[in-house]
Write a protein that holds these residues in place. Structure first.
Motif, short mmCIF file in Angstrom:
data_model
loop_
_atom_site.label_atom_id
_atom_site.label_comp_id
_atom_site.label_asym_id
_atom_site.label_seq_id
_atom_site.Cartn_x
_atom_site.Cartn_y
_atom_site.Cartn_z
N UNK A 148 50.87 128.93 -64.63
CA UNK A 148 49.65 129.44 -64.64
C UNK A 148 48.95 128.95 -63.41
N UNK A 149 47.99 129.95 -62.83
CA UNK A 149 47.06 129.49 -61.73
C UNK A 149 46.40 128.18 -61.73
N UNK A 150 46.58 127.48 -60.51
CA UNK A 150 45.85 126.14 -60.51
C UNK A 150 44.28 126.53 -60.44
N UNK A 151 43.54 125.77 -60.75
CA UNK A 151 42.05 125.78 -60.56
C UNK A 151 41.85 125.27 -59.17
N UNK A 152 41.83 125.88 -58.24
CA UNK A 152 41.48 125.46 -56.96
C UNK A 152 40.15 126.11 -56.35
N UNK A 153 39.54 126.93 -57.21
CA UNK A 153 38.23 127.45 -56.57
C UNK A 153 37.27 127.06 -57.55
N UNK A 154 35.91 127.54 -57.28
CA UNK A 154 34.88 127.43 -58.27
C UNK A 154 34.76 126.03 -58.81
N UNK A 155 34.98 124.97 -57.93
CA UNK A 155 34.79 123.60 -58.21
C UNK A 155 34.51 122.71 -57.03
N UNK A 159 35.21 123.63 -52.67
CA UNK A 159 34.12 123.20 -51.86
C UNK A 159 34.41 122.24 -50.63
N UNK A 160 35.19 121.31 -51.13
CA UNK A 160 35.41 120.04 -50.22
C UNK A 160 36.22 120.43 -49.28
N UNK A 161 37.46 121.06 -49.81
CA UNK A 161 38.46 121.40 -48.91
C UNK A 161 37.95 122.54 -47.48
N UNK A 162 37.16 123.33 -47.84
CA UNK A 162 36.46 124.24 -47.12
C UNK A 162 35.75 123.56 -46.18
N UNK A 163 34.83 122.80 -46.70
CA UNK A 163 33.89 121.96 -45.88
C UNK A 163 34.56 120.89 -44.87
N UNK A 164 35.67 120.36 -45.32
CA UNK A 164 36.47 119.46 -44.33
C UNK A 164 36.92 120.40 -43.23
N UNK A 165 37.46 121.44 -43.33
CA UNK A 165 38.01 122.46 -42.25
C UNK A 165 36.88 122.76 -41.62
N UNK A 233 29.45 129.90 -52.26
CA UNK A 233 30.85 130.95 -52.38
C UNK A 233 31.87 130.36 -53.13
N UNK A 234 32.05 128.89 -52.85
CA UNK A 234 33.31 128.51 -53.20
C UNK A 234 33.18 127.55 -54.67
N UNK A 235 31.89 127.34 -54.93
CA UNK A 235 31.43 126.44 -55.91
C UNK A 235 31.16 127.11 -57.11
N UNK A 236 30.50 128.46 -56.84
CA UNK A 236 30.20 129.31 -58.07
C UNK A 236 29.03 128.41 -58.81
N UNK A 244 21.37 124.48 -52.55
CA UNK A 244 21.11 125.76 -53.43
C UNK A 244 20.06 125.82 -54.02
N UNK A 245 19.48 124.60 -54.85
CA UNK A 245 18.33 124.77 -55.62
C UNK A 245 16.90 125.00 -54.63
N UNK A 246 17.13 124.59 -53.48
CA UNK A 246 15.98 124.68 -52.46
C UNK A 246 15.95 126.30 -52.43
N UNK A 247 17.07 126.75 -52.04
CA UNK A 247 16.96 128.18 -51.84
C UNK A 247 16.58 129.16 -52.83
N UNK A 248 17.12 128.56 -53.98
CA UNK A 248 16.60 129.24 -55.49
C UNK A 248 15.14 129.20 -55.54
N UNK A 249 14.51 128.02 -55.37
CA UNK A 249 13.14 127.93 -55.35
C UNK A 249 12.26 128.81 -54.55
N UNK A 250 12.89 128.87 -53.18
CA UNK A 250 12.29 129.82 -52.46
C UNK A 250 12.19 131.36 -52.44
N UNK A 251 13.66 131.63 -52.76
CA UNK A 251 13.87 133.19 -52.78
C UNK A 251 13.54 133.65 -54.00
#
Length: 291
Positions: A148-155, A159-165, A233-236, A244-251
């Motif tokens: 079965x697919x590994x849960x590599x995204x939306x967690x 997010x950390x893997x992409x930020x490190x890159x 995008x990667x955390x969902x 993200x919360x700051x953006x939600x409060x403003x937008x």
């Protein structure tokens, strides 16, 4: 009667003038406006009878959701910084100790090349790799290693893997300059006195490179905790950070006061973490605080 003139400005003052102006315009002024809105009942530019209030900060400390978002933000920033340091230090050491101009140029291009692509593009590339039907899961399933697919995204992992890159180049470039200024003869002298290569590195090169570790870590940490696109995008919906919360409060709500309070809290907590990290590294460097 001769006219008295004031003391002439030094060339250093003229050189620092533009930097000070930019600092005031792009940091002090926006932050001051944000901090002011966080303690007001509304926007004084469009609303009359605005008064001072602490309700925005009371809302933050009374709801555990915002505290959990703060903890998640700091956790992601700390793990990203540590991973970037572990990956970036050996590469920076290799670049600093490479005597071949061609080899140094190739390594430098390999580090800088990802920075030539936008963060959004790199994030979508990681989505292609990490999603359930992405390259990694499809390859592992075709090899029969997983059923079965590994849960590599939306967690937080994805997010950390992409930020490190994304932020490893900042760590590498910062460390390379510091390690390159360390005289190699110091390490050679330690080895000539009987120290092994590992001990010479741990007792000579590593302590002398602590200023670079501090600078690179603070840079990556600051960029990581303020990231919005990649966690979004990667955390969902499973990853909620303060940006993200700051953006939600403003937008969505256009609640500038509460968004300002969230920004002030994030900056204050980040400063505490930075000062503590500075003191810890200062002790390892010889008992003095590092600038």
């Amino acid at each position: 009667m001769p006219v008295r003139r004031g003391p002439a400005m030094s060339p250093i003052a003229w050189a620092l003038g533009p930097a000070v102006l930019l600092f005031v315009l792009f940091f002090l002024l926006p932050f001051g406006t944000m901090a002011l809105l966080s303690v007001l009942t509304g926007n004084p530019a469009v609303q009359p009878n605005v008064t001072f209030t602490t309700r925005h900060y009371e809302r933050f400390f009374s709801d555990s959701l915002y505290f959990e978002a703060l903890v998640a933000t700091l956790r992601i920033g700390a793990i990203t910084t540590l991973a970037a340091l572990v990956i970036g230090y050996p590469l920076a050491h290799l670049m600093a100790r490479t005597h071949s101009r061609l080899g140094h140029a190739l390594l430098l291009m390999a580090v800088i090349a990802p920075m030539l692509t936008g963060i959004v593009v790199r994030t979508f590339a990681w989505m292609t790799l990490l999603q359930d039907r992405g390259v990694i899961n499809a390859t592992l399933m075709s090899w029969g290693l997983i059923s079965a697919p590994l849960k590599l995204m939306y967690n937080e992992f994805g997010t950390i893997v992409a930020l490190v890159h994304i932020y490893v180049p900042f760590m590498v470039l910062t460390l390379t300059g510091v390690i390159g200024r360390i005289d190699e003869r110091l390490e050679q002298a330690a080895r000539s006195l009987g120290a092994s290569r590992t001990r010479a590195f741990l007792e000579v090169t590593l302590p002398l490179s602590l200023p670079g570790i501090l600078a690179g870590s603070l840079l990556v940490f600051a960029l990581s905790i303020s990231a919005y696109v990649t966690p979004f995008l990667l955390g969902g919906t499973d990853v909620l950070t303060l940006p993200m919360m700051i953006y939600q409060q403003v937008s969505a709500s256009f609640n500038l006061g509460f968004a300002g309070a969230l920004g002030v809290v994030l900056l204050a907590v980040s400063l505490v973490v930075v000062i503590a990290y500075n003191n810890v590294l200062g002790r390892f460097a010889g008992g003095e605080k590092m600038a």
